[in-house]
Scaffold this motif. Structure first.
Motif, mmCIF file in Angstrom:
data_model
loop_
_atom_site.group_PDB
_atom_site.id
_atom_site.type_symbol
_atom_site.label_atom_id
_atom_site.label_comp_id
_atom_site.label_asym_id
_atom_site.label_seq_id
_atom_site.Cartn_x
_atom_site.Cartn_y
_atom_site.Cartn_z
ATOM 1 N N ILE A 1 -30.634 8.626 43.796
ATOM 2 C CA ILE A 1 -29.786 8.534 44.992
ATOM 3 C C ILE A 1 -28.596 9.461 44.771
ATOM 4 O O ILE A 1 -27.872 9.332 43.786
ATOM 5 C CB ILE A 1 -29.238 7.101 45.182
ATOM 6 C CG1 ILE A 1 -30.348 6.065 45.062
ATOM 7 C CG2 ILE A 1 -28.447 6.977 46.479
ATOM 8 C CD1 ILE A 1 -31.263 5.960 46.233
ATOM 9 N N ILE A 2 -28.407 10.398 45.675
ATOM 10 C CA ILE A 2 -27.297 11.330 45.538
ATOM 11 C C ILE A 2 -26.628 11.480 46.894
ATOM 12 O O ILE A 2 -27.226 11.185 47.923
ATOM 13 C CB ILE A 2 -27.784 12.713 45.034
ATOM 14 C CG1 ILE A 2 -29.078 13.099 45.750
ATOM 15 C CG2 ILE A 2 -27.978 12.704 43.534
ATOM 16 C CD1 ILE A 2 -29.649 14.423 45.344
ATOM 17 N N SER A 3 -25.377 11.935 46.893
ATOM 18 C CA SER A 3 -24.680 12.029 48.178
ATOM 19 C C SER A 3 -24.389 13.460 48.592
ATOM 20 O O SER A 3 -24.022 13.711 49.732
ATOM 21 C CB SER A 3 -23.391 11.205 48.130
ATOM 22 O OG SER A 3 -22.747 11.383 46.900
ATOM 23 N N THR A 4 -24.545 14.431 47.652
ATOM 24 C CA THR A 4 -24.422 15.837 48.036
ATOM 25 C C THR A 4 -25.676 16.562 47.563
ATOM 26 O O THR A 4 -26.320 16.131 46.611
ATOM 27 C CB THR A 4 -23.180 16.495 47.403
ATOM 28 O OG1 THR A 4 -23.247 16.294 45.998
ATOM 29 C CG2 THR A 4 -21.901 15.895 47.947
ATOM 30 N N LYS A 48 -25.564 15.227 60.464
ATOM 31 C CA LYS A 48 -25.404 14.263 59.372
ATOM 32 C C LYS A 48 -25.268 14.950 58.013
ATOM 33 O O LYS A 48 -24.541 14.470 57.146
ATOM 34 C CB LYS A 48 -26.628 13.332 59.373
ATOM 35 C CG LYS A 48 -26.419 12.064 58.561
ATOM 36 C CD LYS A 48 -27.473 11.010 58.889
ATOM 37 C CE LYS A 48 -27.323 9.806 57.976
ATOM 38 N NZ LYS A 48 -28.490 8.941 58.008
ATOM 39 N N LYS A 84 -22.778 17.722 53.745
ATOM 40 C CA LYS A 84 -23.136 17.130 52.455
ATOM 41 C C LYS A 84 -23.819 18.157 51.549
ATOM 42 O O LYS A 84 -24.284 17.827 50.455
ATOM 43 C CB LYS A 84 -24.020 15.908 52.670
ATOM 44 C CG LYS A 84 -23.237 14.844 53.436
ATOM 45 C CD LYS A 84 -23.790 13.463 53.295
ATOM 46 C CE LYS A 84 -22.795 12.468 53.874
ATOM 47 N NZ LYS A 84 -23.423 11.194 54.199
ATOM 48 N N SER A 109 -22.987 5.475 45.593
ATOM 49 C CA SER A 109 -23.287 6.861 45.240
ATOM 50 C C SER A 109 -22.581 7.182 43.928
ATOM 51 O O SER A 109 -21.592 6.539 43.568
ATOM 52 C CB SER A 109 -22.814 7.802 46.341
ATOM 53 O OG SER A 109 -21.409 7.928 46.280
ATOM 54 N N ASP A 153 -20.623 9.589 43.232
ATOM 55 C CA ASP A 153 -19.222 9.961 43.479
ATOM 56 C C ASP A 153 -18.324 8.736 43.640
ATOM 57 O O ASP A 153 -17.226 8.674 43.110
ATOM 58 C CB ASP A 153 -19.109 10.832 44.744
ATOM 59 C CG ASP A 153 -19.878 12.133 44.595
ATOM 60 O OD1 ASP A 153 -20.047 12.582 43.441
ATOM 61 O OD2 ASP A 153 -20.333 12.679 45.613
ATOM 62 N N GLU A 154 -18.836 7.772 44.413
ATOM 63 C CA GLU A 154 -18.110 6.521 44.628
ATOM 64 C C GLU A 154 -17.827 5.812 43.297
ATOM 65 O O GLU A 154 -16.750 5.267 43.086
ATOM 66 C CB GLU A 154 -19.028 5.586 45.431
ATOM 67 C CG GLU A 154 -18.622 5.260 46.813
ATOM 68 C CD GLU A 154 -19.657 4.342 47.472
ATOM 69 O OE1 GLU A 154 -19.265 3.656 48.405
ATOM 70 O OE2 GLU A 154 -20.854 4.293 47.067
#
Lengths: 179, 355
Positions: free
Chosen positions: A63-66, A80, A84, B339, B341-342
């Motif tokens: 799971i990654i956000s960027t 969306k 990112k 995440s 980063d969080e």
């Protein structure tokens, strides 16, 4: 090599398949791979996406956000995920079907008219394969031959007759981003 | 080397079940683990003759497990949070009757019917009892598709070794995601003539009898002593954990399953910024790796515990460090996933900016 990518679009456009094929191809090339689909409310209508990570070394978080690359097949996905993408990363979008294209100047933007190209091939379903061709041409994550081998593994034998069409689609996609 | 495949967590778990020579699966479908029953229905019976049966409910499934385990068979069931709640009475009976079986919980967001998204809110339920009475399950916490496979094999071995129910506590994301996985070769389905199994009265010998009911308190206490002695041995010999960068760590991140995977990424991001972060990931939640936390605690400045719940394993971490270091928490709930980063932001908030 580490490529953290997100594939996103409407359900039925084949975004989950794009990421999955990349995963199968990664395994054939003896790389580490992780594929994480959205299986929740999205899958039950609306925009679907999957994260595909291909790497030469062990992958930590699935799971990654960027992302290094965002492959976006519809307008909501661009909105969306454009912001990112990591600086210097890539966004691919369907330029034949987008009102507001990505605008960032610190990433590479690839305008790929995949819907149009798919119609020229007389099969609108291969638009995801055209986009996947563009994606591997830019990122060099896996070879085209490996993608075709992956297709052989994934498709039941009765559909193997469709492999040449998919090959053509991938090649067209590669051509779209080749300068 | 076995076969290398690209598989979904739930399918890999099912394939491992077949290859481990499992005799029977009883289950009831629930998202996010319905692929298990689908995969087994398609593959299992034709390949090994394994019994695959959809029960009419989870209550029924766990009692079928109780019965089949009592016959000395290698058996497994799977479900997700609300379904696992329904199985608690049965698990307590099976633990008391000292029968081996394997259960996987593909944890989803709760409480209540909740959501189908991944969560870790069932830590307390899995580790602290769940059902009634003084018992424990061996609890294994996979963080990858590979460990889903490895822990099926390990789970059956531990179940047989200790005559105890074993729980694999995964979550919806590990069940749904696909990864490269190496499968072990097909094992024979062995017929073991256990001295306790109810397989018919042996000629000239006493009738075999399985129950969890012992009206005389003296007898029931004796059974409790047997169970507790067993748990003590497990705590001494079956602890498993993964440790990273403990040699130079000034801080620790800790978590289990998917949260731990995400923490490893957060740790890497933090180390790139110059923070000396290490990591402990318990692979067995019971028995809990108390000793390693106790060992590290005096020489570090703090621990960030990350879970996909309101903070459950953190209680065991705090008990382990006995106040010798600060333990802070960050978590997401109800099917939300933190995440990297969080996690790093929260680490900085507690230990860098606020220290």
């Amino acid at each position: 090599m580490l490529q953290e990518a997100i594939f996103s679009g409407f359900g039925g456009q084949g975004v989950l398949t794009m990421g999955m094929l990349l995963g199968y191809a990664g395994v054939i090339e003896d790389k580490e791979v992780t594929w994480m689909p959205s299986y929740g409310p999205e899958m039950r209508g609306g925009t679907a996406n999957c994260i595909a990570i291909v790497s030469d070394s062990l992958i930590s978080s699935p799971i990654i956000s960027t992302f290094d690359s965002a492959v976006t097949l519809n307008q909501p996905s661009i909105e969306k995920f454009e912001y990112k993408v990591k600086v210097g990363g890539n966004i691919f979008y369907d330029s034949s079907n987008t009102i507001n294209p990505p605008t960032r100047e610190d990433i590479n933007i690839y305008a790929c008219p995949v819907s149009e190209e798919a119609i020229k091939l007389r099969n609108s379903k291969v638009l995801n394969m055209i986009m996947l061709g563009a994606f591997i041409e830019v990122t060099k994550v896996v070879k085209m031959e490996t993608l075709l081998k992956a297709l052989e593994q994934v498709l039941p034998e009765r559909y193997h007759k469709l492999i040449p069409l998919n090959k053509q689609a991938i090649e067209i996609g590669m051509g779209l981003v080749r300068k | 080397m076995g076969d290398v495949k690209f598989m979904k967590g739930n399918e890999a778990l099912s394939e491992a079940m077949i290859r481990a020579g499992c005799d029977a699966y009883f289950g009831y479908p629930i998202t996010p683990q319905s692929e298990v029953l689908e995969y087994l229905a398609r593959e299992a019976t034709k390949r090994t003759g394994m019994v695959v049966l959809q029960a009419e409910s989870e209550v029924s499934a766990i009692n079928m497990i109780y019965g089949a385990a009592g016959c000395g068979k290698r058996v497994m069931t799977t479900s997700s949070s609300p379904g696992i709640s329904l199985m608690q009475e049965g698990l307590s009976y099976i633990a008391s009757a000292e029968l081996p079986c394997l259960v996987a919980n593909i944890n989803r967001g709760g409480p209540g019917l909740g959501t189908i998204q991944p969560a870790q809110g069932d830590y307390f339920q899995s580790v602290k009892g769940g059902g009634h009475g003084d018992y424990h399950l061996v609890v294994l916490a996979p963080c990858s598709v590979q460990e889903m496979v490895d822990y099926v094999k390990l789970g059956f071995e531990l179940a047989d070794k200790y005559r105890t129910p074993v729980m694999i506590l995964a979550d919806g994301a590990i069940g749904q995601m696909m990864e490269k996985v190496e499968l072990f070769p097909q094992m024979e389905r062995v017929v073991t003539d256990y001295p306790w199994a109810t397989t018919g009265r042996p000629a000239g010998k006493d009738r075999r009898y399985i129950t969890s009911l012992h009206i005389q308190p003296e007898k029931m206490e004796e059974i409790n002593h047997t169970l507790q002695a067993k748990y003590k041995v497990m705590q001494e010999t079956e602890v498993r954990y993964q440790a990273l960068h403990l040699d130079d760590a000034e801080y620790l991140m800790t978590g289990f399953g998917l949260a731990a995977r995400i923490c490893i990424k957060a740790m890497e991001l933090g180390r790139a910024k110059g923070y000396k972060i290490g990591m402990i990931r318990p692979q067995t939640l019971f028995p809990f790796p108390t000793k390693i936390y106790a060992e590290v605690a005096p020489r570090i400045k703090g621990i960030l515990d990350v879970e996909m719940n309101a903070g459950q394993m953190i209680e065991d971490v705090r008990l382990s460090v006995e106040g010798k270091t600060r333990v802070e928490f960050f978590g997401r709930m109800g099917g939300m996933i933190p995440s990297p980063d969080e996690i790093l932001e929260n680490f900085e908030k507690y230990f860098i900016k606020g220290s």
